[in-house]
Design a protein around this motif. Structure first.
Motif, PDB file in Angstrom:
ATOM      1  N   GLU A  99       0.834  -1.202   0.000  1.00 29.89           N
ATOM      2  CA  GLU A  99       0.000   0.000   0.000  1.00 29.89           C
ATOM      3  C   GLU A  99       0.869   1.252   0.000  1.00 29.89           C
ATOM      4  OE1 GLU A  99      -3.322   0.253  -0.168  1.00 29.89           O
ATOM      5  OE2 GLU A  99      -3.667  -1.906  -0.129  1.00 29.89           O
ATOM      6  N   LYS A 100       0.388   2.297  -0.653  1.00 29.52           N
ATOM      7  CA  LYS A 100       1.105   3.569  -0.702  1.00 29.52           C
ATOM      8  C   LYS A 100       1.287   4.098   0.722  1.00 29.52           C
ATOM      9  CE  LYS A 100       0.795   8.180  -2.663  1.00 29.52           C
ATOM     10  NZ  LYS A 100       0.025   9.075  -3.534  1.00 29.52           N
ATOM     11  N   GLY A 101       2.529   4.509   1.035  1.00 31.75           N
ATOM     12  CA  GLY A 101       2.847   5.074   2.345  1.00 31.75           C
ATOM     13  C   GLY A 101       3.221   4.051   3.401  1.00 31.75           C
ATOM     14  N   ALA A 102       3.126   2.780   3.081  1.00 28.69           N
ATOM     15  CA  ALA A 102       3.445   1.727   4.058  1.00 28.69           C
ATOM     16  C   ALA A 102       4.933   1.386   4.019  1.00 28.69           C
ATOM     17  CB  ALA A 102       2.618   0.479   3.763  1.00 28.69           C
ATOM     18  N   ALA A 103       5.437   0.937   5.150  1.00 24.44           N
ATOM     19  CA  ALA A 103       6.823   0.474   5.226  1.00 24.44           C
ATOM     20  C   ALA A 103       6.902  -0.907   4.585  1.00 24.44           C
ATOM     21  CB  ALA A 103       7.280   0.412   6.673  1.00 24.44           C
ATOM     22  N   VAL A 104       7.906  -1.083   3.728  1.00 29.39           N
ATOM     23  CA  VAL A 104       8.050  -2.318   2.962  1.00 29.39           C
ATOM     24  C   VAL A 104       9.486  -2.806   3.078  1.00 29.39           C
ATOM     25  CG1 VAL A 104       7.831  -3.323   0.667  1.00 29.39           C
ATOM     26  CG2 VAL A 104       6.360  -1.435   1.326  1.00 29.39           C
ATOM     27  N   THR A 105       9.651  -4.121   3.126  1.00 25.67           N
ATOM     28  CA  THR A 105      10.985  -4.706   3.106  1.00 25.67           C
ATOM     29  C   THR A 105      11.423  -4.845   1.658  1.00 25.67           C
ATOM     30  OG1 THR A 105      10.550  -5.931   5.130  1.00 25.67           O
ATOM     31  CG2 THR A 105      12.385  -6.691   3.781  1.00 25.67           C
ATOM     32  N   VAL A 106      12.571  -4.267   1.352  1.00 21.38           N
ATOM     33  CA  VAL A 106      13.142  -4.327   0.009  1.00 21.38           C
ATOM     34  C   VAL A 106      14.298  -5.314   0.046  1.00 21.38           C
ATOM     35  CG1 VAL A 106      14.255  -3.016  -1.822  1.00 21.38           C
ATOM     36  CG2 VAL A 106      12.478  -1.945  -0.439  1.00 21.38           C
ATOM     37  N   VAL A 107      14.333  -6.220  -0.936  1.00 23.61           N
ATOM     38  CA  VAL A 107      15.355  -7.271  -0.953  1.00 23.61           C
ATOM     39  C   VAL A 107      16.143  -7.194  -2.253  1.00 23.61           C
ATOM     40  CG1 VAL A 107      15.746  -9.759  -0.870  1.00 23.61           C
ATOM     41  CG2 VAL A 107      13.890  -8.760   0.462  1.00 23.61           C
ATOM     42  N   PHE A 108      17.466  -7.249  -2.104  1.00 21.92           N
ATOM     43  CA  PHE A 108      18.369  -7.359  -3.248  1.00 21.92           C
ATOM     44  C   PHE A 108      19.124  -8.670  -3.079  1.00 21.92           C
ATOM     45  CE2 PHE A 108      22.675  -7.018  -4.922  1.00 21.92           C
ATOM     46  CZ  PHE A 108      22.422  -6.713  -6.252  1.00 21.92           C
ATOM     47  N   ALA A 119      11.930   0.490   3.303  1.00 22.52           N
ATOM     48  CA  ALA A 119      11.619   1.625   2.437  1.00 22.52           C
ATOM     49  C   ALA A 119      10.136   1.945   2.570  1.00 22.52           C
ATOM     50  CB  ALA A 119      11.970   1.299   0.993  1.00 22.52           C
ATOM     51  N   VAL A 120       9.778   3.159   2.163  1.00 25.15           N
ATOM     52  CA  VAL A 120       8.377   3.596   2.171  1.00 25.15           C
ATOM     53  C   VAL A 120       7.872   3.541   0.738  1.00 25.15           C
ATOM     54  CG1 VAL A 120       6.815   5.509   2.665  1.00 25.15           C
ATOM     55  CG2 VAL A 120       8.763   5.072   4.167  1.00 25.15           C
ATOM     56  N   SER A 121       6.746   2.864   0.550  1.00 26.61           N
ATOM     57  CA  SER A 121       6.176   2.718  -0.789  1.00 26.61           C
ATOM     58  C   SER A 121       5.558   4.037  -1.249  1.00 26.61           C
ATOM     59  CB  SER A 121       5.119   1.618  -0.782  1.00 26.61           C
ATOM     60  OG  SER A 121       4.525   1.518  -2.036  1.00 26.61           O
ATOM     61  N   LEU A 122       5.900   4.441  -2.458  1.00 24.80           N
ATOM     62  CA  LEU A 122       5.315   5.653  -3.046  1.00 24.80           C
ATOM     63  C   LEU A 122       4.115   5.329  -3.920  1.00 24.80           C
ATOM     64  CD1 LEU A 122       8.627   7.481  -4.039  1.00 24.80           C
ATOM     65  CD2 LEU A 122       7.240   7.796  -1.974  1.00 24.80           C
ATOM     66  N   GLN A 123       3.880   4.026  -4.160  1.00 25.85           N
ATOM     67  CA  GLN A 123       2.756   3.559  -4.968  1.00 25.85           C
ATOM     68  C   GLN A 123       2.215   2.266  -4.372  1.00 25.85           C
ATOM     69  OE1 GLN A 123       5.114   3.027  -8.550  1.00 25.85           O
ATOM     70  NE2 GLN A 123       3.953   4.647  -9.565  1.00 25.85           N
ATOM     71  N   SER A 124       0.947   2.008  -4.621  1.00 25.01           N
ATOM     72  CA  SER A 124       0.365   0.725  -4.253  1.00 25.01           C
ATOM     73  C   SER A 124       0.634  -0.260  -5.386  1.00 25.01           C
ATOM     74  CB  SER A 124      -1.141   0.859  -4.041  1.00 25.01           C
ATOM     75  OG  SER A 124      -1.407   1.721  -2.962  1.00 25.01           O
ATOM     76  N   GLY A 125       0.706  -1.545  -5.054  1.00 26.45           N
ATOM     77  CA  GLY A 125       0.949  -2.528  -6.098  1.00 26.45           C
ATOM     78  C   GLY A 125       0.576  -3.941  -5.692  1.00 26.45           C
ATOM     79  N   ALA A 126       0.136  -4.706  -6.672  1.00 31.03           N
ATOM     80  CA  ALA A 126      -0.165  -6.126  -6.495  1.00 31.03           C
ATOM     81  C   ALA A 126       1.071  -6.930  -6.883  1.00 31.03           C
ATOM     82  CB  ALA A 126      -1.357  -6.510  -7.352  1.00 31.03           C
ATOM     83  N   ALA A 127       1.004  -8.232  -6.703  1.00 29.67           N
ATOM     84  CA  ALA A 127       2.135  -9.102  -7.055  1.00 29.67           C
ATOM     85  C   ALA A 127       2.475  -8.935  -8.527  1.00 29.67           C
ATOM     86  CB  ALA A 127       1.792 -10.547  -6.749  1.00 29.67           C
ATOM     87  N   GLY A 128       3.760  -8.702  -8.802  1.00 26.63           N
ATOM     88  CA  GLY A 128       4.224  -8.534 -10.182  1.00 26.63           C
ATOM     89  C   GLY A 128       4.256  -7.094 -10.662  1.00 26.63           C
ATOM     90  N   ASP A 129       3.681  -6.162  -9.909  1.00 35.25           N
ATOM     91  CA  ASP A 129       3.677  -4.749 -10.303  1.00 35.25           C
ATOM     92  C   ASP A 129       5.019  -4.095  -9.995  1.00 35.25           C
ATOM     93  OD1 ASP A 129       1.057  -4.981 -11.085  1.00 35.25           O
ATOM     94  OD2 ASP A 129       0.220  -3.887  -9.367  1.00 35.25           O
ATOM     95  N   LEU A 130       5.389  -3.138 -10.821  1.00 30.52           N
ATOM     96  CA  LEU A 130       6.590  -2.333 -10.607  1.00 30.52           C
ATOM     97  C   LEU A 130       6.179  -1.108  -9.793  1.00 30.52           C
ATOM     98  CD1 LEU A 130       9.598  -2.228 -11.473  1.00 30.52           C
ATOM     99  CD2 LEU A 130       8.881  -0.718 -13.311  1.00 30.52           C
ATOM    100  N   VAL A 131       6.819  -0.896  -8.641  1.00 27.59           N
ATOM    101  CA  VAL A 131       6.473   0.228  -7.763  1.00 27.59           C
ATOM    102  C   VAL A 131       7.705   1.050  -7.435  1.00 27.59           C
ATOM    103  CG1 VAL A 131       4.451  -0.879  -6.731  1.00 27.59           C
ATOM    104  CG2 VAL A 131       6.683  -1.195  -5.678  1.00 27.59           C
TER     105      VAL A 131
END
Length: 157
Positions: A99-108, A119-131
């Motif tokens: 969800e937009k504005g939520a804290a998200v775990t980013v993995v490399f 990181a903080v999401s700037l866009q909402s997205g479903a599985a497979g979406d580029l955010v």
């Protein structure tokens, strides 16, 4: 004599013309899924608010519509879905995992190396979406793909 032949010929012509009408509806009918109540945008569709009905007159060139309950169950309405109306597949979407504005775990991940950060999401997205996301530490904007578990995978730039 001629009058009887003409009557039989007209009757036979009428019977032949009616045959396609008698057999066509059974072959042309197909099952579709419609809501039984109003479903508002952003609402998750569940199988208990759906009903399977026979489509009597399928139109050629019709947009992709929901034909099975699985086509809509668990999806989120993009627009208002009215009871008894056909539901185009473009009117629903997969639920957002990020969800937009939520804290998200980013993995490399690269070989044996795995780096994760918050990181903080700037866009909402479903599985497979580029955010797009903003790194909580540096403020840099990065992009990644939403994974099925709700994390976002990024690659080397």
């Amino acid at each position: 004599m001629r009058g009887g032949f003409l009557k039989r010929r007209v009757w036979l012509a009428g019977l032949l013309a009616a045959l396609p009408l008698l057999s066509a509806p059974a072959a042309a009918q197909e099952t579709v899924v419609v809501p039984v109540r109003v479903i508002y945008p952003g609402e998750t569709v569940s199988a208990d608010v759906l009903d399977e009905v026979l489509l009597r007159h399928p139109r050629s060139g019709m947009a992709a519509i929901a034909r099975l309950p699985e086509d809509l169950d668990g999806k989120v309405a993009r627009r208002t879905l009215l009871p008894g109306r056909l539901v185009p597949l473009s009117s629903v979407r997969e639920p957002y995992l990020v969800e937009k504005g939520a804290a998200v775990t980013v993995v490399f991940s690269e070989g044996a190396l795995t780096i994760s950060l918050l990181a903080v999401s700037l866009q909402s997205g479903a599985a497979g979406d580029l955010v797009k996301l903003r790194n909580a530490d540096s403020g840099a904007v990065i992009t990644g793909i939403v994974m099925g578990d709700g994390t976002v995978r990024v690659g080397a730039s």
